[in-house]
Design a protein around this motif. Structure first.
Motif, PDB file in Angstrom:
ATOM      1  N   UNK A  21       0.863  -1.193   0.118  1.00 49.13           N
ATOM      2  CA  UNK A  21      -0.070  -0.097  -0.243  1.00 49.13           C
ATOM      3  C   UNK A  21       0.990   1.363   0.081  1.00 49.13           C
ATOM      4  N   UNK A  22       1.980   1.135   0.718  1.00 53.71           N
ATOM      5  CA  UNK A  22       2.912   2.468   0.935  1.00 53.71           C
ATOM      6  C   UNK A  22       3.369   2.648  -0.388  1.00 53.71           C
ATOM      7  N   UNK A  56       3.169   6.080  -2.804  1.00 54.10           N
ATOM      8  CA  UNK A  56       4.311   6.659  -3.371  1.00 54.10           C
ATOM      9  C   UNK A  56       4.073   6.656  -5.017  1.00 54.10           C
ATOM     10  N   UNK A  57       3.987   5.567  -5.528  1.00 59.99           N
ATOM     11  CA  UNK A  57       3.990   5.650  -6.975  1.00 59.99           C
ATOM     12  C   UNK A  57       2.651   6.852  -7.509  1.00 59.99           C
ATOM     13  N   UNK A  58       1.559   6.728  -6.776  1.00 63.42           N
ATOM     14  CA  UNK A  58       0.510   7.778  -7.004  1.00 63.42           C
ATOM     15  C   UNK A  58       1.067   9.145  -6.895  1.00 63.42           C
ATOM     16  N   UNK A  59       1.645   9.508  -5.911  1.00 58.96           N
ATOM     17  CA  UNK A  59       2.254  10.749  -5.507  1.00 58.96           C
ATOM     18  C   UNK A  59       3.006  11.216  -6.561  1.00 58.96           C
ATOM     19  N   UNK A  60       4.168  10.192  -7.036  1.00 59.88           N
ATOM     20  CA  UNK A  60       5.020  10.739  -8.015  1.00 59.88           C
ATOM     21  C   UNK A  60       4.233  10.862  -9.468  1.00 59.88           C
ATOM     22  N   UNK A  61       3.336  10.099  -9.598  1.00 63.91           N
ATOM     23  CA  UNK A  61       2.366  10.198 -10.705  1.00 63.91           C
ATOM     24  C   UNK A  61       1.734  11.636 -10.928  1.00 63.91           C
ATOM     25  N   UNK A 103      13.794  15.498  -5.415  1.00 62.51           N
ATOM     26  CA  UNK A 103      14.340  14.682  -4.177  1.00 62.51           C
ATOM     27  C   UNK A 103      13.625  13.327  -4.054  1.00 62.51           C
ATOM     28  N   UNK A 104      14.253  12.134  -3.681  1.00 58.51           N
ATOM     29  CA  UNK A 104      13.607  10.774  -3.462  1.00 58.51           C
ATOM     30  C   UNK A 104      12.641  10.924  -2.065  1.00 58.51           C
ATOM     31  N   UNK A 105      11.855  10.200  -1.827  1.00 57.96           N
ATOM     32  CA  UNK A 105      11.289  10.141  -0.437  1.00 57.96           C
ATOM     33  C   UNK A 105      10.739   8.680  -0.389  1.00 57.96           C
ATOM     34  N   UNK A 106      10.706   8.105   0.973  1.00 58.19           N
ATOM     35  CA  UNK A 106      10.423   6.773   1.096  1.00 58.19           C
ATOM     36  C   UNK A 106       8.967   6.677   1.474  1.00 58.19           C
ATOM     37  N   UNK A 107       8.168   7.793   1.978  1.00 57.42           N
ATOM     38  CA  UNK A 107       6.852   7.545   2.367  1.00 57.42           C
ATOM     39  C   UNK A 107       6.064   8.781   1.871  1.00 57.42           C
ATOM     40  N   UNK A 108       4.899   8.633   1.180  1.00 61.87           N
ATOM     41  CA  UNK A 108       4.046   9.813   0.906  1.00 61.87           C
ATOM     42  C   UNK A 108       3.370  10.740   1.940  1.00 61.87           C
ATOM     43  N   UNK A 109       3.638   9.897   3.327  1.00 56.87           N
ATOM     44  CA  UNK A 109       3.325  10.616   4.476  1.00 56.87           C
ATOM     45  C   UNK A 109       3.964  11.716   5.138  1.00 56.87           C
TER      46      UNK A 109
END
Length: 135
Positions: A3-4, A8-13, A46-52
């Motif tokens: 789910x995480x 993350x993929x949805x946020x990047x998109x 920047x990269x990120x690990x968690x969209x939260x």
């Protein structure tokens, strides 16, 4: 975990599509993470690990909006033709050009104004914290 990863993929998109819409450039290459010299990178975020991760998300939104506006309003040829020779003057000139692009977009789109404002506030707070910790 899945789910995480999906979030993350949805946020990047969503960031990628927003950047393309704001800049009005559909063929931009937008990447998250480290510089990859094998790929043409128009915008690197920047990269990120968690969209939260709130601060990381605010940073990415502000940076992506700023980069979008520069792609939309900046004219490289005119900028190079008018750019001063002296190194310190070049830095000031470049920063003023970034600011000009941000102001043009922010005046038309309040969401962008908010994102860039939050990003700048984060940057300023981090700078102040770093100076305090060095004392």
């Amino acid at each position: 975990m899945y789910k995480k990863s999906q979030e993350n993929e949805l946020f990047q998109k969503s960031i990628k599509s927003t950047v393309k819409a704001i800049s009005e450039k559909k063929n931009l290459n937008i990447f998250f993470g480290d510089l990859d010299k094998t790929k043409k990178q128009d915008i690197l975020l920047p990269s990120f690990n968690d969209a939260s991760e709130k601060n990381k998300i605010m940073r990415i939104r502000g940076m992506s909006d700023s980069a979008s506006l520069k792609k939309k309003f900046h004219n490289t040829k005119i900028h190079q033709d008018l750019r001063p020779e002296i190194e310190n003057h070049k830095k000031i000139y470049d920063e003023l050009e970034n600011l000009r692009c941000e102001v043009l977009g922010s005046s038309k789109m309040p969401g962008i104004k908010k994102n860039i404002g939050e990003f700048l506030e984060l940057e300023l707070n981090e700078e102040v914290e770093n100076k305090i910790s060095q004392e």
